[in-house]
Design an enzyme around this catalytic site. Structure first.
Site, PDB file in Angstrom:
ATOM      1  N   LYS A 255      35.176  33.638  19.643  1.00 18.75           N
ATOM      2  CA  LYS A 255      35.978  32.822  18.716  1.00 18.75           C
ATOM      3  C   LYS A 255      37.424  32.787  19.186  1.00 18.75           C
ATOM      4  CE  LYS A 255      37.780  32.905  13.969  1.00 18.75           C
ATOM      5  NZ  LYS A 255      37.826  33.694  12.707  1.00 18.75           N
ATOM      6  N   ASP A 260      45.502  31.245  12.774  1.00 13.88           N
ATOM      7  CA  ASP A 260      44.739  30.795  11.608  1.00 13.88           C
ATOM      8  C   ASP A 260      45.590  30.835  10.350  1.00 13.88           C
ATOM      9  OD1 ASP A 260      42.790  30.046   9.835  1.00 13.88           O
ATOM     10  OD2 ASP A 260      41.829  32.015   9.770  1.00 13.88           O
ATOM     11  N   LYS A 267      46.283  30.616   3.651  1.00 12.04           N
ATOM     12  CA  LYS A 267      46.304  32.047   3.385  1.00 12.04           C
ATOM     13  C   LYS A 267      47.603  32.448   2.683  1.00 12.04           C
ATOM     14  CE  LYS A 267      43.598  33.270   7.496  1.00 12.04           C
ATOM     15  NZ  LYS A 267      42.507  34.018   6.861  1.00 12.04           N
ATOM     16  N   ASP A 278      43.279  36.272  15.518  1.00  9.57           N
ATOM     17  CA  ASP A 278      42.013  35.617  15.209  1.00  9.57           C
ATOM     18  C   ASP A 278      41.314  35.074  16.451  1.00  9.57           C
ATOM     19  OD1 ASP A 278      40.205  35.200  13.180  1.00  9.57           O
ATOM     20  OD2 ASP A 278      40.919  33.210  12.673  1.00  9.57           O
ATOM     21  N   ASP A 337      39.346  27.839   5.373  1.00  7.89           N
ATOM     22  CA  ASP A 337      39.660  29.138   5.962  1.00  7.89           C
ATOM     23  C   ASP A 337      38.410  29.822   6.514  1.00  7.89           C
ATOM     24  OD1 ASP A 337      41.317  31.178   6.763  1.00  7.89           O
ATOM     25  OD2 ASP A 337      41.171  32.260   4.870  1.00  7.89           O
ATOM     26  N   GLU A 339      36.779  28.822   9.079  1.00 11.81           N
ATOM     27  CA  GLU A 339      36.772  27.909  10.221  1.00 11.81           C
ATOM     28  C   GLU A 339      36.102  28.500  11.448  1.00 11.81           C
ATOM     29  OE1 GLU A 339      39.274  30.785  11.628  1.00 11.81           O
ATOM     30  OE2 GLU A 339      39.318  29.928   9.613  1.00 11.81           O
ATOM     31  N   ARG A 341      33.305  30.084  11.873  1.00 14.05           N
ATOM     32  CA  ARG A 341      31.884  29.744  11.992  1.00 14.05           C
ATOM     33  C   ARG A 341      31.684  28.283  12.384  1.00 14.05           C
ATOM     34  NH1 ARG A 341      31.108  31.623   5.935  1.00 14.05           N
ATOM     35  NH2 ARG A 341      32.828  32.905   6.677  1.00 14.05           N
TER      36      ARG A 341
END
Length: 501
Positions: A255, A260, A267, A278, A337, A339, A341
């Site tokens: 990933k 993020d 967030k 991230d 959020d 994202e 996946r």
């Protein structure tokens, strides 16, 4: 840091020209007052006076002793010479030396020291001496340059272990470097350049796809995450060809969300700076490929990194939007959020073209995994029992541990949607499991495992920084797989030469 290993007695080690010397002394070994070497005699006296106890991590420090050439000496008691005990002992010993300018360090293990324990000692030392400096005006450079490991008896596996540790540390520090970098110094374009720099040489290939190529592939979920970012996405394809072309590769999917914000589902501000981490899954793939280039195992490996920022621009994807993934499945995005996946599912579909032996995705995916397992073990999810066992064992062997989590079909109930084939989130309950169940939909044609590293990829607070995990686990898995996979053509095994980490 450069490592070397030598066969030497404790007496011989005390006469070596070293800045510092660490002696790993097992708790079960009583020091001898009549020994020829000064260390044993000093230790026996200290034990008799009660100044040293044969208890784990107890230390005795010496300076400029007339019978010992090393300026600084630290004797540290390890419970035994198992990897876990050695790691703890090394940390205790280095705490006595870290304030001094040690360039040439000797490490001597008293008694039998298995290969994995030697590896653990060196990795622990590298961890203790690492410091980030890329964006500092006056970075603190590592003073330690040369490490000499000595044993009373040096076996072939001990020599291999030192070379392996050299490569592993190199990989871990690449992963740390890229995860620690601020997002403006680690954009998707920067990651692609790093991948191209790592994947050089006869056994490597690297291809970087941009927005046009990704659109042509139909990666609608990946593009949805990227559409709010001004930094262009990159889909990075790395290949290491260490075995016959006919051998099915292992595919690692990292990933690569380089920052993020949460997108429209933004967030909260506190600790949002940590969302530069991230992309730690992507950083681990870079680190593994760095290490592969040094140890050259007989295995084929593909690395896939979908890299983008997740930003709340006016063009950003909105909660309730429905997108079509590369697999053709439609996804209702209930929370922008979630994202990670979305970028991973398209990469998993892309992985099918390699006809892989196994696919492992690595992601800082859910806060729920942090609640479940904390910072000790990564979460392991898999629909394939043999693969799950191999990964779990690699974690135990390397000390980069994971724990298998459930994947019961009942957990997928919350992902049902009236407006698409699947929703990207379920409720709060079992959040790490439902995220894995989402990914599982896109990994039905191959042996698949998912590592949720949200709790293990970095530390917060005063010790804030990337850990480089799970490079150790992944590299151990690949090396073990290379040893157990029949080779279809004979190849000369490359000799490993120590390189600077």
């Amino acid at each position: 840091m450069n490592f070397e290993i030598q066969k030497r007695s404790l007496l011989s080690v005390t006469q070596g020209e070293l800045d510092g010397l660490m002696i790993l002394w097992p708790a079960a070994t009583l020091p001898d007052t009549a020994a020829k070497d000064p260390i044993s005699r000093l230790l026996a006296g200290a034990c008799k006076k009660g100044d040293f106890e044969l208890k784990p991590n107890c230390t005795l420090a010496l300076y400029a002793h007339p019978e010992i050439k090393a300026r600084h000496v630290v004797v540290v008691c390890s419970a035994d010479n198992t990897p876990a005990a050695v790691r703890a002992a090394m940390q205790a010993a280095w705490s006595c030396l870290k304030s001094f300018k040690i360039k040439h360090l000797g490490i001597h293990a008293v008694g039998e020291c298995p290969a994995h324990s030697i590896q653990a000692a060196l990795v622990s030392l590298a961890e203790a001496t690492y410091s980030y400096g890329t964006t500092l005006s006056q970075p603190k450079l590592r003073s330690l340059k040369q490490v000499q490991v000595s044993l009373a008896s040096v076996q072939a596996d001990a020599v291999d272990s030192v070379a392996y540790a050299q490569a592993l540390i190199s990989g871990i520090e690449v992963a740390k470097e890229w995860a620690n970098r601020p997002a403006n110094h680690a954009t998707p374009t920067h990651l692609a350049q790093a991948a191209q720099n790592i994947a050089t040489g006869r056994s490597f290939k690297c291809e970087v796809l941009g927005p046009k190529e990704v659109a042509k592939l139909g990666m609608g979920a990946f593009m949805a995450v990227a559409q709010g970012a001004s930094e262009p996405l990159r889909f990075i394809v790395m290949r290491y060809n260490g075995a016959a072309a006919a051998q099915a590769p292992v595919v690692l999917v990292g990933k690569g969300i380089t920052f993020d914000t949460g997108g429209i589902s933004i967030k909260p501000a506190p600790e949002m700076d940590e969302m530069k981490y991230d992309m730690s899954g992507a950083a681990s793939v870079l680190g593994v490929f760095k290490a592969l280039g040094e140890i050259r195992p007989s295995i084929n490996v593909v690395g896939l990194i979908p890299a983008t920022e997740n930003m709340p621009d006016g063009l950003a994807v909105k909660p309730g939007d429905v997108v079509t993934s590369m697999s053709g499945q439609t996804i209702e995005i209930l929370n922008t959020d979630a994202e990670g996946r979305l970028v991973l599912c398209d990469a998993l579909t892309y992985a099918e073209r390699f006809k892989p032996k196994a696919v492992i995705d690595i992601a800082t995916l859910t806060g729920a995994c942090v609640i479940a397992l904390g910072a000790v073990r990564s979460g392991l999810f898999s629909s394939n029992d043999p693969l799950a066992q191999e990964i779990f064992q690699a974690g135990e062997t390397s000390g980069d541990a994971c724990w298998r989590m459930p994947l019961d079909d009942d957990y997928a109930e919350g992902l049902k949607s009236k407006f698409a084939d699947v929703a990207n989130v379920a409720g709060r309950a079992a959040g790490s499991v439902t995220a894995a169940k989402f990914l599982q939909r896109f990994a039905k044609s191959f042996a698949w495992a998912h590592l949720d590293i949200a709790g293990t990829a970095w530390r917060s607070g005063a010790a804030k920084g990337a850990t480089g995990r799970p490079v150790g686990l992944l590299l151990q898995y690949l090396v073990s797989a290379a040893k157990t996979t029949p080779q279809k053509s004979a190849k000369a095994k490359a000799k490993v030469k120590p390189k600077s980490a």
